[in-house]
Enzyme design. Structure first.
Site, short mmCIF file in Angstrom:
data_model
loop_
_atom_site.label_atom_id
_atom_site.label_comp_id
_atom_site.label_asym_id
_atom_site.label_seq_id
_atom_site.Cartn_x
_atom_site.Cartn_y
_atom_site.Cartn_z
N LYS A 102 0.87 -1.17 0.00
CA LYS A 102 0.00 0.00 0.00
C LYS A 102 0.90 1.22 0.00
O LYS A 102 1.61 1.48 0.96
CB LYS A 102 -0.91 0.02 1.24
CG LYS A 102 -2.07 -0.96 1.14
CD LYS A 102 -3.04 -0.73 2.26
CE LYS A 102 -4.27 -1.61 2.11
NZ LYS A 102 -5.25 -1.39 3.18
N SER A 103 0.88 1.96 -1.08
CA SER A 103 1.79 3.08 -1.24
C SER A 103 1.25 4.30 -0.50
O SER A 103 0.06 4.57 -0.48
CB SER A 103 1.96 3.41 -2.72
OG SER A 103 2.71 4.59 -2.87
#
Length: 678
Positions: A102-103
Site C-alpha cells: 500500500k503506497s
C-alpha cells in the site's frame, strides 16, 4: 481564579478573541510576507481556481444525473454513497494478498534534458545524436511504465531552448507536465526527436531549469512519495565557467535537496569526456556523486537505456516494521519484495457509446423489505455441525487480530536445519530502516555479520498488519557483494523465508525404489554433463506477456506491424542435438529395449474405434423419494441437497411445501427444512 470570575473580568474589560474565517496555506502567508515570488503565488492561485472550478463542475454533473449532493445526502447512507466497493471484500482481498503493498504516494520522475546545440551534433560513428538517444530512451521508459506501473508520474523538461514556457524561467520548456504515461505522449516524443523546432539558446540558466522542476512538482495534484530529477546532458560545464550562474544553480539544487527532491545525473559522451568535478558534483545528491566518480558516460543507446532503468527504478518497501530482539532492544526494518509473478492487467469495462470507464457499485438490500443494508446491519456466520455460529462485526475484527505488526525474535538455528521443503511462498528481503529508529543500520549490520559468521538464521514471528495472522519466518543472512570497483552487486540483508505450520505439512507416500543398472546411471550422468548450462531468470522474458504488450503498443501507436517476440523458453533442439543427440538415443535404447512393453499405456474406456459408454442420466443418480416420511428423514440427515433443483421443486409441489418463486437450490433446501421444523 474560577471560570465565572474570569469570564466576568474578560467581558468587563471588553476583550475578544479574533477567529479568522479560514486558515491560509503557507504559500499565501509567505506571499503576503514577501518570501514567495509573484510567479509562484500566481501559479498557486491558478491551481486553486482550477480545483474549485472542477469541484463545481462535478456538483453540476451530479445534479444533472440525479445524484444527491454532499449537503443534501442522507447521512444514514453515507457509506453507500462514498464507497465503490464493499469493505468486507477489501478486507478479504487484503487477507489473501497477505501484506500487499500500500503506497503512501505515487512515484514521480522528471527528465531534465539539455537541448543545446552540442546535444544535436553527430559523430561519424553515431547513428543518433545524444538528444535523439535521450528521447528514444525516455520513450522506452514510457512504454515500460505503461506495462509495469502505469500510475507513476513522468515529466519531461527541456533547458537550453530558444522558447520558454514561462517568462521568468528563461530558456526552459515544459514539454510534458507531470502526468501518467500514455500512447499520445510516446508519439509526441518520437515526433520531437525527428522534428525538433524549439530552437537553441545561446546561454543556459540551469537554476531556472531547476526552479521550473520544483514548480512542476509543487503544482502536482497527487500525493508524491518520491520525487526524482534526472539530468541528461553531454556538457560537464553548462555555464562556461560563469561563477555567478554556478552559484545560483548550486543554491537552487541545495533547496531542492532540502525539500525532498533527489537530483541525479546521466552524462553522455565518450570515455573520459565528462569531468564531474567541474560543476555537477555540487548539484546532484551526495550519494549519487560518490557513486559516479568511476562511472563512464553513456555512449550508445543500450548504455543509455540501462542507465535510465537503473536511475528511475527505486526499491519500495512493502511495509516498515520494528524488529524486537528482546526487551527494549528494537530496530527499524523495511520489507521488500524481490520476486512477484507478472500478469496481464485486468480488463476494464467501458461504456459502449463513448468508451468511458464504467464504475461499479455494490448495494445490499433486504430480501423482504428491500431496505438498503448498511455496514452495521451485516453479520457473518460460520457453519459448524449443521449450526450457524453468528458473529458480530466487532467479534470478527477481534478474531482477526492476534499481535501488533512487527517482527519478534524467537531464537537462532543453524542453516542446516532449514530444509528445501520448508519453502511455501516466495521469500522477501529485510533491510534496515533508519527513518523509524535512529541507529537501526548499525545494529542491523552487527546482527547480520554475527549470523553470517556463525552460519545461523534467526527464527522470528512475523505479523505484517494487525488484521493478518502471524507467520513463522526464517531470516537467512546474505553478505554484501561488490566488484573490483567497489560497486555493490548484491546488497547485504536477510532473506525472510516463510515457514509452514504443522497443519501445512503433508505426508506423501514415496513410490518404491526401482533398481537401475549402473551403466544406465553412468549414461544419464554423461547426458546431464553435456546439457549443463548456467540458468538466470533475468535472461528469459515471459513470451505471453511480451506478445500481449507488443500488440497493445501497436494498437495504441497506430502501427501496422507488430514487433515479433522471440520465445527463449523453447528448447534449443539444434544445440541439444549437436551436444548430446547420440547420447540421448543411446540412453533411450538402454532404457527401452526393442522387446520392452509399456505398462502405463492402457485405455480406460475401451479400445480405439469403440464408442464410449453412454452417460447415465442425472435422475438415476439421485435417490428417489417414495414418501413424505422419507423426505423428512432426508431433511434430518442433511441429504436433501443431493436432489437436483427440478427434483426439489417436484417434491415440494407433491407434498404441499411453500417455496418462493424463482428460488435457488439453497433456498429450496431451507424451505423444506423449515417445513419439517428442522
Amino acid at each position: 481564579m474560577g471560570i465565572t470570575k474570569f469570564s466576568e473580568t474578560f467581558k468587563g474589560q471588553n476583550f475578544s478573541l479574533f477567529i479568522p474565517r479560514k486558515d491560509q496555506c503557507d504559500v499565501c502567508v509567505g506571499w503576503k510576507a514577501g518570501d514567495i515570488p509573484d510567479a509562484q503565488y500566481e501559479s498557486h492561485r491558478s491551481w486553486n481556481d482550477a480545483a474549485r472550478a472542477e469541484k463545481e463542475r462535478d456538483e453540476d454533473e451530479e445534479a444533472a444525473q440525479g445524484t444527491p449532493s454532499r449537503e443534501n445526502i442522507d447521512m444514514s447512507n453515507w457509506r453507500a454513497f462514498y464507497e465503490h466497493r464493499d469493505e468486507e471484500d477489501e478486507e478479504d482481498e487484503d487477507e489473501r494478498r497477505e501484506g500487499g503493498f500500500k503506497s503512501a504516494g505515487r512515484d514521480s520522475v522528471m527528465y531534465l534534458v539539455d537541448a543545446s546545440k552540442e546535444m544535436f551534433i553527430k559523430d561519424k560513428d553515431m547513428e543518433l545524436s545524444h538528444f535523439q538517444m535521450c528521447m528514444q530512451g525516455i520513450r522506452n521508459i514510457y512504454s515500460n511504465k505503461i506495462c509495469a506501473s502505469d500510475r507513476d508520474l513522468v515529466a519531461v523538461v527541456l533547458f537550453g531552448t530558444e522558447s520558454q514556457t514561462k517568462e521568468h524561467f528563461k530558456h526552459v520548456t515544459v514539454f510534458h507536465d507531470l502526468d501518467e504515461p500514455s500512447a499520445h505522449r510516446i508519439m509526441e516524443l518520437q515526433n520531437l526527436a525527428e522534428n525538433y523546432k524549439l530552437g537553441h539558446a545561446p546561454l543556459v540558466h540551469l537554476h531556472h531549469a531547476l526552479w521550473q522542476c520544483g514548480d512542476v512538482f509543487s503544482s502536482a495534484r497527487a500525493t508524491l512519495a518520491h520525487r526524482n530529477i534526472i539530468i541528461l546532458t553531454n556538457r560537464d560545464d553548462p555555464h562556461g565557467g560563469d561563477r555567478e550562474l554556478n552559484r545560483l544553480a548550486h543554491t537552487k539544487a541545495a533547496d531542492l535537496l532540502r525539500n525532498g527532491e533527489e537530483l541525479s545525473l546521466l552524462p553522455l559522451g565518450t570515455a573520459n569526456s565528462f569531468d564531474l568535478s567541474l560543476f555537477y558534483c555540487d548539484v546532484i545528491s551526495h550519494d549519487q556523486s560518490d557513486g559516479m566518480q568511476d562511472t563512464e558516460p553513456a555512449s550508445t543507446l543500450d548504455d543509455l537505456q540501462l542507465c535510465l532503468k537503473l536511475r528511475q527504478s527505486r526499491p519500495r518497501a512493502q511495509v516498515r516494521l520494528v524488529l524486537t530482539l528482546g526487551g527494549d532492544v528494537k530496530l527499524g526494518v523495511g520489507v521488500y519484495i524481490l520476486v512477484r509473478s507478472a500478469s496481464k492487467p485486468a480488463p476494464m469495462k467501458l461504456q459502449r457509446s463513448n468508451n468511458e470507464p464504467v464504475r461499479s457499485k455494490t448495494r445490499l438490500y433486504h430480501a423482504q423489505t428491500a431496505r438498503l443494508m448498511l455496514r452495521n446491519d451485516i453479520k457473518k456466520a460460520q457453519t459448524y455441525g449443521k449450526r450457524q455460529i453468528v458473529f458480530e462485526r466487532d467479534e470478527t475484527d477481534e478474531v482477526r487480530r492476534f499481535f501488533e505488526p512487527g517482527l519478534v525474535l524467537i531464537g537462532f538455528k543453524p542453516l542446516t536445519a532449514l530444509k528445501p521443503q520448508d519453502h511455501v511462498r516466495p521469500a522477501q528481503f529485510l533491510y534496515p530502516d533508519e527513518s523509524s529508529i535512529t541507529g537501526s543500520t548499525r545494529l542491523f549490520v552487527a546482527l547480520l555479520q554475527r549470523c553470517w559468521a556463525r552460519r545461523v538464521f534467526a527464527l522470528c514471528r512475523y505479523t505484517a498488519r494487525k488484521n493478518l495472522p502471524p507467520r513463522f519466518v526464517a531470516l537467512v543472512p546474505q553478505e554484501e557483494e561488490v566488484d573490483e570497483h567497489k560497486v555493490q552487486l548484491m546488497p547485504g540483508g536477510f532473506h525472510m523465508i516463510f515457514l509452514p505450520f504443522a497443519d501445512d505439512i503433508r505426508n506423501v507416500e514415496e513410490p518404491p525404489v526401482v533398481s537401475v543398472k549402473p551403466e544406465l546411471v553412468a549414461k544419464a550422468k554423461t547426458v546431464i554433463q553435456k546439457l549443463n548450462f548456467s540458468f538466470m531468470p533475468q535472461s528469459f522474458s515471459n513470451p505471453v506477456l511480451q506478445t500481449h504488450f507488443n500488440n497493445l503498443e501497436a494498437l495504441a501507436l497506430d502501427r501496422d506491424v507488430v514487433d515479433a517476440v522471440q520465445d527463449y523458453t523453447l528448447p534449443p533442439t539444434e544445440r541439444i542435438e549437436k551436444r548430446a543427440g547420440q547420447l540421448l538415443r543411446e540412453l533411450t535404447e538402454m532404457t527401452f529395449p526393442p522387446n520392452y512393453k509399456l505398462n502405463g499405456n492402457k485405455k480406460k474406456s475401451g479400445m480405439a474405434g469403440e464408442s464410449a459408454p453412454a452417460k447415465k442420466p442425472r435422475s438415476q443418480a439421485v435417490a428417489a423419494v417414495g414418501s413424505k416420511e422419507e423426505l423428512q428423514a432426508m431433511a434430518k440427515e442433511g441429504t436433501v441437497g443431493r436432489l437436483t433443483v427440478k427434483g426439489l421443486q417436484d417434491v415440494s409441489r407433491r407434498y404441499g411445501i411453500v417455496i418462493p418463486a424463482g428460488a435457488r437450490k439453497q433456498e429450496l433446501v431451507d424451505a423444506i427444512s423449515k417445513h419439517f421444523l428442522i
